[in-house]
Design a protein around this motif. Structure first.
Motif, PDB file in Angstrom:
ATOM      1  N   ARG A  81      43.995  32.582  59.547  1.00  0.00           N
ATOM      2  CA  ARG A  81      43.662  31.356  60.288  1.00  0.00           C
ATOM      3  C   ARG A  81      44.756  30.312  60.181  1.00  0.00           C
ATOM      4  N   ARG A  82      45.443  30.274  59.057  1.00  0.00           N
ATOM      5  CA  ARG A  82      46.496  29.277  58.865  1.00  0.00           C
ATOM      6  C   ARG A  82      47.860  29.773  59.299  1.00  0.00           C
ATOM      7  N   GLY A  83      47.918  30.994  59.790  1.00  0.00           N
ATOM      8  CA  GLY A  83      49.187  31.546  60.268  1.00  0.00           C
ATOM      9  C   GLY A  83      50.166  31.875  59.166  1.00  0.00           C
ATOM     10  N   ARG A  84      49.662  32.158  57.972  1.00  0.00           N
ATOM     11  CA  ARG A  84      50.523  32.471  56.847  1.00  0.00           C
ATOM     12  C   ARG A  84      50.775  33.966  56.748  1.00  0.00           C
ATOM     13  N   ARG A  85      51.950  34.300  56.210  1.00  0.00           N
ATOM     14  CA  ARG A  85      52.300  35.706  56.036  1.00  0.00           C
ATOM     15  C   ARG A  85      51.406  36.337  54.972  1.00  0.00           C
ATOM     16  N   TRP A  86      50.983  37.567  55.217  1.00  0.00           N
ATOM     17  CA  TRP A  86      50.108  38.285  54.294  1.00  0.00           C
ATOM     18  C   TRP A  86      50.742  39.613  53.897  1.00  0.00           C
ATOM     19  N   PRO A  87      50.681  40.032  52.608  1.00  0.00           N
ATOM     20  CA  PRO A  87      49.947  39.376  51.528  1.00  0.00           C
ATOM     21  C   PRO A  87      50.653  38.170  50.940  1.00  0.00           C
ATOM     22  N   GLY A  88      51.965  38.040  51.148  1.00  0.00           N
ATOM     23  CA  GLY A  88      52.656  36.828  50.739  1.00  0.00           C
ATOM     24  C   GLY A  88      52.354  36.407  49.313  1.00  0.00           C
ATOM     25  N   TRP A  89      51.892  35.156  49.180  1.00  0.00           N
ATOM     26  CA  TRP A  89      51.639  34.597  47.857  1.00  0.00           C
ATOM     27  C   TRP A  89      50.415  35.198  47.172  1.00  0.00           C
ATOM     28  N   TYR A  90      49.640  35.982  47.899  1.00  0.00           N
ATOM     29  CA  TYR A  90      48.496  36.624  47.245  1.00  0.00           C
ATOM     30  C   TYR A  90      48.972  37.557  46.131  1.00  0.00           C
ATOM     31  N   LEU A  91      50.154  38.133  46.298  1.00  0.00           N
ATOM     32  CA  LEU A  91      50.676  39.014  45.254  1.00  0.00           C
ATOM     33  C   LEU A  91      50.959  38.242  43.968  1.00  0.00           C
ATOM     34  N   TRP A  92      51.331  36.975  44.090  1.00  0.00           N
ATOM     35  CA  TRP A  92      51.491  36.140  42.904  1.00  0.00           C
ATOM     36  C   TRP A  92      50.133  35.913  42.237  1.00  0.00           C
ATOM     37  N   ARG A  93      49.097  35.771  43.065  1.00  0.00           N
ATOM     38  CA  ARG A  93      47.737  35.657  42.535  1.00  0.00           C
ATOM     39  C   ARG A  93      47.370  36.905  41.733  1.00  0.00           C
ATOM     40  N   SER A  94      47.718  38.073  42.241  1.00  0.00           N
ATOM     41  CA  SER A  94      47.448  39.323  41.524  1.00  0.00           C
ATOM     42  C   SER A  94      48.225  39.388  40.220  1.00  0.00           C
ATOM     43  N   ALA A  95      49.476  38.897  40.248  1.00  0.00           N
ATOM     44  CA  ALA A  95      50.289  38.897  39.028  1.00  0.00           C
ATOM     45  C   ALA A  95      49.675  37.997  37.967  1.00  0.00           C
ATOM     46  N   LEU A  96      49.184  36.837  38.370  1.00  0.00           N
ATOM     47  CA  LEU A  96      48.523  35.942  37.425  1.00  0.00           C
ATOM     48  C   LEU A  96      47.256  36.577  36.855  1.00  0.00           C
ATOM     49  N   LEU A  97      46.515  37.273  37.711  1.00  0.00           N
ATOM     50  CA  LEU A  97      45.304  37.943  37.245  1.00  0.00           C
ATOM     51  C   LEU A  97      45.651  39.033  36.232  1.00  0.00           C
ATOM     52  N   LEU A  98      46.747  39.740  36.491  1.00  0.00           N
ATOM     53  CA  LEU A  98      47.208  40.767  35.553  1.00  0.00           C
ATOM     54  C   LEU A  98      47.566  40.148  34.206  1.00  0.00           C
ATOM     55  N   LEU A  99      48.300  39.032  34.234  1.00  0.00           N
ATOM     56  CA  LEU A  99      48.671  38.357  32.997  1.00  0.00           C
ATOM     57  C   LEU A  99      47.445  37.864  32.246  1.00  0.00           C
ATOM     58  N   GLU A 100      46.515  37.253  32.975  1.00  0.00           N
ATOM     59  CA  GLU A 100      45.299  36.766  32.327  1.00  0.00           C
ATOM     60  C   GLU A 100      44.499  37.915  31.731  1.00  0.00           C
ATOM     61  N   GLY A 101      44.432  39.023  32.455  1.00  0.00           N
ATOM     62  CA  GLY A 101      43.709  40.181  31.951  1.00  0.00           C
ATOM     63  C   GLY A 101      44.333  40.744  30.684  1.00  0.00           C
ATOM     64  N   LEU A 102      45.668  40.793  30.643  1.00  0.00           N
ATOM     65  CA  LEU A 102      46.352  41.286  29.443  1.00  0.00           C
ATOM     66  C   LEU A 102      46.086  40.373  28.247  1.00  0.00           C
ATOM     67  N   LEU A 103      46.145  39.064  28.473  1.00  0.00           N
ATOM     68  CA  LEU A 103      45.856  38.116  27.390  1.00  0.00           C
ATOM     69  C   LEU A 103      44.409  38.233  26.933  1.00  0.00           C
ATOM     70  N   HIS A 104      43.501  38.369  27.891  1.00  0.00           N
ATOM     71  CA  HIS A 104      42.082  38.507  27.560  1.00  0.00           C
ATOM     72  C   HIS A 104      41.841  39.774  26.757  1.00  0.00           C
ATOM     73  N   TYR A 105      42.512  40.860  27.140  1.00  0.00           N
ATOM     74  CA  TYR A 105      42.370  42.106  26.408  1.00  0.00           C
ATOM     75  C   TYR A 105      42.930  41.983  24.993  1.00  0.00           C
ATOM     76  N   LEU A 106      44.148  41.487  24.875  1.00  0.00           N
ATOM     77  CA  LEU A 106      44.807  41.434  23.570  1.00  0.00           C
ATOM     78  C   LEU A 106      44.129  40.456  22.614  1.00  0.00           C
ATOM     79  N   LEU A 107      43.721  39.313  23.134  1.00  0.00           N
ATOM     80  CA  LEU A 107      43.235  38.238  22.261  1.00  0.00           C
ATOM     81  C   LEU A 107      41.726  38.207  22.086  1.00  0.00           C
ATOM     82  N   VAL A 108      40.981  38.834  23.044  1.00  0.00           N
ATOM     83  CA  VAL A 108      39.527  38.645  23.025  1.00  0.00           C
ATOM     84  C   VAL A 108      38.740  39.937  23.048  1.00  0.00           C
ATOM     85  N   PHE A 109      38.936  40.786  24.091  1.00  0.00           N
ATOM     86  CA  PHE A 109      37.936  41.809  24.369  1.00  0.00           C
ATOM     87  C   PHE A 109      38.568  43.135  24.748  1.00  0.00           C
TER      88      PHE A 109
END
Length: 378
Positions: A81-109
């Protein structure tokens, strides 16, 4: 649109609280994580414990996977709808989720799912922009791989060539840092199921995206029809199959968890969405609380595991050492206490802020490089 968003938030909240209904057994097992792994899929535990685990095993995790697919479809629709390239910055979102998941795994669960969701989200991000035929083809192929893996596991269990039980090691468990070391040392053991269900997660992500686009959550005649079909197949067919595979014994655990439970998850999606659609009155405290959990899903997912660790592990209050012998009663009590804290805490927080605490930090990390990129480009 408002009713659809309400259903999404409620569904996310139910998925988060329900997923904890599975994870709580890890924290409350008298023998700790290794005891949980020894009983996992092997039929260990009392009849009451077996019934309670039947209610949660794999179903809400499947629902959470479907909700991630729906969220991905929403992100894609917004970009278009906004005319933005896809996946574009969504891949950065996935990278952040990967980092958060690794930290959550190592430090918590030990059994974090965010890492694998991040991996699957990259593939599905490209697929949601393709045509229906391509998406269905990937779903069929991934589904076939999942069924083949489940069949191999089941045949191995039936023939006695494969076992689900004792992991063959003992964890330290006496300190928080010892837990971190154990999660590094036994990475392959704790991450095995996540790799195993990558094909299933792909199917659920794509199914969620397609259901959302088809209008399954819309307040419309088409949406009502789709929800009824989900209930009929997911609950009318999935639940009896789920009960049958559970009663058939531990040899059928893979079919129960990786085939029947995801089918029930679709029924939960349809049933909960239909219920929200019918509730026209002003939401009560419970629904508002579950909605708040859904709006801060990432914070609550991490928060429930942090709270359970502090309450149950020896480096925290060590309640499992004191009360774990009570079995299912203790587990249910822990689930009720932590779920209540999440509902109350999320309600208070979301009444004052637009995002959950983890979501707020995550959003800053997501947008900061975009702002820098646009400044450089300008």
């Amino acid at each position: 649109m408002g009713a659809r968003i309400a259903a999404l938030d409620v569904l996310r909240g139910v998925a988060i609280l329900g997923t904890f209904g599975t994870n709580v057994w890890v924290f409350t097992h008298p023998q700790g994580v290794t005891g949980f792994l020894a009983d996992f899929g092997s039929g260990g535990g009392t009849t009451v414990e077996s019934v309670l685990q039947l209610l949660t095993n794999g179903k809400f995790l499947g629902l959470l996977s479907i909700m991630f697919g729906i969220g991905l479809a929403i992100q894609h629709g917004s970009a278009v709808r906004r005319g933005r390239r896809w996946p574009g910055w969504y891949l950065w979102r996935s990278a952040l989720l990967l980092l958060e998941g690794l930290l959550h795994y190592l430090l918590v669960f030990e059994f974090d799912v965010l890492v694998f969701y991040a991996v699957v989200s990259v593939l599905v991000a490209f697929l949601v922009a393709r045509g229906s035929r391509v998406q269905v083809g990937w779903m069929v192929a991934a589904g076939a791989v999942n069924l083949a893996v489940v069949a191999l596991i089941t045949v191995g269990l039936l023939l006695g060539e494969t076992s689900v039980g004792d992991p063959g090691f003992v964890l330290a468990g006496d300190s928080w840092w010892g837990g971190v070391v154990d999660r590094v040392r036994y990475f392959g053991v704790f991450r095995a199921e996540g790799f195993l269900v990558l094909p299933l997660s792909t199917v659920l992500f794509l199914a969620g995206a397609r259901l959302f686009r088809a209008g399954a959550l819309e307040d419309s005649a088409r949406g009502a029809v789709l929800r009824r079909r989900l209930v009929v197949w997911g609950l009318g067919v999935g639940v009896p199959l789920n009960v049958a595979t559970t009663l058939a014994g531990p040899d059928w655990f893979a079919v129960d968890r990786y085939v029947c439970a995801p089918l029930v998850a679709f029924g939960l999606l349809g049933g909960i969405a239909a219920l929200v659609d019918r509730l026209r009155a002003e939401p009560g405290p419970l629904r508002r609380g579950v909605t708040a959990v859904g709006r801060s899903a990432l914070s609550c997912y991490v928060g429930q595991n942090v709270l359970a660790s502090v309450l149950c592990y020896r480096w925290g209050l060590g309640l499992t050492d004191r009360w774990g012998h009570l079995g299912a009663g203790f587990t249910v009590a822990v689930w009720l206490v932590i779920s209540s804290l999440l509902v109350l805490g999320a309600s208070w927080w979301m009444g004052r802020f637009a995002r959950g605490p983890v979501e707020a930090v995550w959003d800053l990390a997501y947008r900061a490089p975009q702002r820098l990129f646009h400044r450089v480009a300008a």
